[in-house]
Design a protein around this motif. Structure first.
Motif, short mmCIF file in Angstrom:
data_model
loop_
_atom_site.label_atom_id
_atom_site.label_comp_id
_atom_site.label_asym_id
_atom_site.label_seq_id
_atom_site.Cartn_x
_atom_site.Cartn_y
_atom_site.Cartn_z
N GLN A 6 0.80 -1.21 0.00
CA GLN A 6 0.00 0.00 0.00
C GLN A 6 0.84 1.27 0.00
OE1 GLN A 6 -3.04 -1.14 -1.20
NE2 GLN A 6 -3.48 0.84 -0.26
N ALA A 26 -13.82 -12.14 -7.74
CA ALA A 26 -12.85 -11.29 -7.04
C ALA A 26 -11.70 -12.15 -6.52
CB ALA A 26 -13.52 -10.54 -5.90
N SER A 86 -7.71 -12.00 -7.55
CA SER A 86 -6.98 -11.36 -6.45
C SER A 86 -5.48 -11.56 -6.59
CB SER A 86 -7.48 -11.94 -5.13
OG SER A 86 -6.41 -12.13 -4.23
N SER A 91 -6.21 5.06 -7.99
CA SER A 91 -5.76 3.82 -7.35
C SER A 91 -6.38 2.62 -8.07
CB SER A 91 -6.21 3.82 -5.89
OG SER A 91 -7.63 3.72 -5.84
N ARG A 92 -5.92 1.45 -7.70
CA ARG A 92 -6.51 0.23 -8.26
C ARG A 92 -8.01 0.21 -8.08
NH1 ARG A 92 -2.68 -3.86 -9.19
NH2 ARG A 92 -0.72 -3.25 -8.23
N PHE A 93 -8.44 0.53 -6.86
CA PHE A 93 -9.85 0.45 -6.53
C PHE A 93 -10.67 1.49 -7.30
CE2 PHE A 93 -13.55 1.56 -3.87
CZ PHE A 93 -14.18 0.32 -3.88
N GLN A 94 -10.15 2.72 -7.34
CA GLN A 94 -10.85 3.77 -8.10
C GLN A 94 -10.95 3.40 -9.57
OE1 GLN A 94 -8.18 6.88 -6.87
NE2 GLN A 94 -9.69 7.83 -5.52
N LEU A 103 -11.01 0.39 -10.83
CA LEU A 103 -12.01 -0.68 -10.97
C LEU A 103 -13.42 -0.09 -10.95
CD1 LEU A 103 -12.45 -3.80 -11.05
CD2 LEU A 103 -12.68 -3.69 -8.57
N ARG A 104 -13.66 0.76 -9.96
CA ARG A 104 -15.00 1.27 -9.72
C ARG A 104 -15.46 2.27 -10.78
NH1 ARG A 104 -18.87 3.39 -6.61
NH2 ARG A 104 -18.18 5.54 -6.50
#
Lengths: 254, 210
Positions: free
Chosen positions: A78, B35, B39, B121-124, B126-127
């Motif tokens: 992270q 997921a 992962s 970010s990775r999450f942003q 993806l979303r």
């Protein structure tokens, strides 16, 4: 050579894909406001070099620095994720295939970064998008979806999207290679305008004429190394290395 | 025939009910499995792969039998309806996991790269970028899975869930008219499948990228 610290610096960059070493020790320093064109045959490593600067490829060894901050810091998990997301906000990248987000309008494509990452208000971000679109000559396309745009228009929107983050440097990865010849000029014109505003730029390109017009320095890469570099006048008129001469002869006669 | 028809409608409603509940369970299982399979953790990837291989690699009928008849042996006592929903849901979830994963993988890599170079970010990424595009690509395959689930729900008649197929079988004994009885059941299945197909078409239009 100026005494200020370089905007972009690459030291001893090496990168392999499997058994193939595509970068074999690259050293490069780009000053603030300098425009560097990177030329060379396919597979010479020029795109990989550019992608490594943005950490889309991670080097096997060597360092990349942006304005005094190491891009590929030896962090993990992270911590690295947070670091690289911050660093990337300061570098704009433009791709051969535009990579606009097809589910979003032109306005949303451009304003999404500033709103989400910089906490800009919607109205500020929209005003910014509008001014950037005017700059690239597409203010009338603000509500269009990418599928309604020509290739040249898409690439100009992609440039505006990158500029919206107010980057310190712009990386162009064969920005006009996928365009019909008559659409190339409109994209080149935008890049020239950025050059006139002293944006630091690294431009991977196959267009020697454009490189000659816009660049302060031209690098010729082959086989994962920088074979030769210099001001465009010297490089194109009197290249020193045989390999450069052969390459340029093919291109300039074409 | 007129005498038995109300029973058929009621049984078809049970089929719909069981399909909808299994669909909800299946989608949840599928999202988790997709997921897990994508992962970065090797353990999660293994779990996801095991689930998908197990439920796609064995007959759904056997899965239902293991759950319903074998369950009590290990202390799991389920009503036929619950066993039916869980069995069908876990089974279709394995197929749907692949539909979801396929759609996510099908979104051009350049989209992720563009988002990451902006600084998301990775999450942003993806979303905001990958999922909205993948959602559209998932609609058709998930629709195909749902049709398979609807038709496959006939299997729960074997563990005595009183749905459409079970009801049809029950009336054979009293009417001796298997052709008409099973014909009507088939017709009702067809109507339901058609309805699912229409919903899929509508969703596909609704989420179309202009």
């Amino acid at each position: 050579m100026s005494t200020q610290r370089p905007m972009v610096e690459v030291r001893g960059a090496r990168k392999s894909f499997g058994a193939v070493e595509v970068l074999r020790g690259i050293d490069l320093s780009v000053d603030r406001g300098q425009i560097v064109a990177i030329i060379g045959p396919s597979g010479s490593g020029k795109s990989t070099l550019l992608r490594s600067i943005n950490h889309l490829e991670s080097l096997n060894s060597g360092e990349v620095w942006l304005d005094g901050v190491q891009v590929n810091q030896p962090l993990h998990g992270q911590a690295f994720e947070r670091h690289i997301n911050k660093v990337r906000q300061q570098m704009g990248m433009v791709f051969q295939h535009f990579n606009l987000f097809p589910h979003l309008t032109v306005l949303e494509n451009i304003s999404m970064g500033p709103i989400i990452l910089k906490g800009m208000t919607k109205s500020d971000a929209h005003a910014l998008a509008h001014s950037l679109l005017s700059k690239v000559g597409l203010a009338d396309k603000i509500d269009a979806y990418p599928s309604r745009l020509s290739g040249g228009q898409k690439q100009r929107v992609a440039i505006a999207r990158a500029l919206a983050m107010q980057p310190k440097v712009m990386l162009f990865d064969e920005a006009t290679s996928a365009l019909d010849p008559e659409l190339v000029d409109e994209v080149n014109a935008v890049m020239k305008q950025l050059a006139a505003e002293h944006m630091t730029m690294l431009i991977v390109t196959h267009e020697m004429r454009f490189a000659g017009e816009v660049a302060d320095r031209v690098l010729f890469m082959d086989g994962g190394v920088i074979v030769e570099e210099g001001p465009p006048g010297d490089m194109f008129r009197a290249p020193q290395k045989e390999r450069t001469r052969t390459f340029l002869k093919k291109y300039l006669s074409a | 025939m007129q005498r038995v028809f109300p029973f058929f409608v009621e049984a078809a409603l049970v089929t719909i009910e069981i399909t909808v509940l299994a669909l909800i369970l299946g989608l949840a299982a599928a999202a988790l499995a997709a997921a897990a399979k994508m992962s970065r953790s090797a353990i999660l990837r293994t779990i996801g792969t095991l689930y998908v291989s197990l439920f796609r690699g064995t007959p759904c009928l056997i899965q239902l039998f293991v759950l319903y008849f074998g369950g009590p042996q290990i202390g799991i006592n389920l009503e036929p309806f619950a066993a039916g929903v869980i069995g069908l849901g876990l089974n279709i979830g394995a197929y749907m996991a692949e539909s979801i994963r396929g759609a996510l993988v099908a979104v051009d890599r350049g989209q992720t790269e563009a988002a990451r170079t902006i600084g998301f970010s990775r999450f942003q990424t993806l979303r905001k970028v990958v999922l909205p595009q993948a959602a559209r690509l998932m609609i058709r395959p998930l629709g195909v899975n749902t049709v398979a689930l609807l038709k496959g729900s006939a299997l729960v008649s074997t563990i005595s869930v009183v749905e459409l197929t079970y009801t049809a079988q029950r009336f054979i004994g009293s009417t001796y008219k298997p052709f008409e009885i099973f014909g009507v059941a088939a017709l009702l299945y067809m109507i339901m499948v058609y309805a699912v197909a229409r919903v899929v078409d509508l969703l596909d239009k609704r989420f179309a990228i202009v």
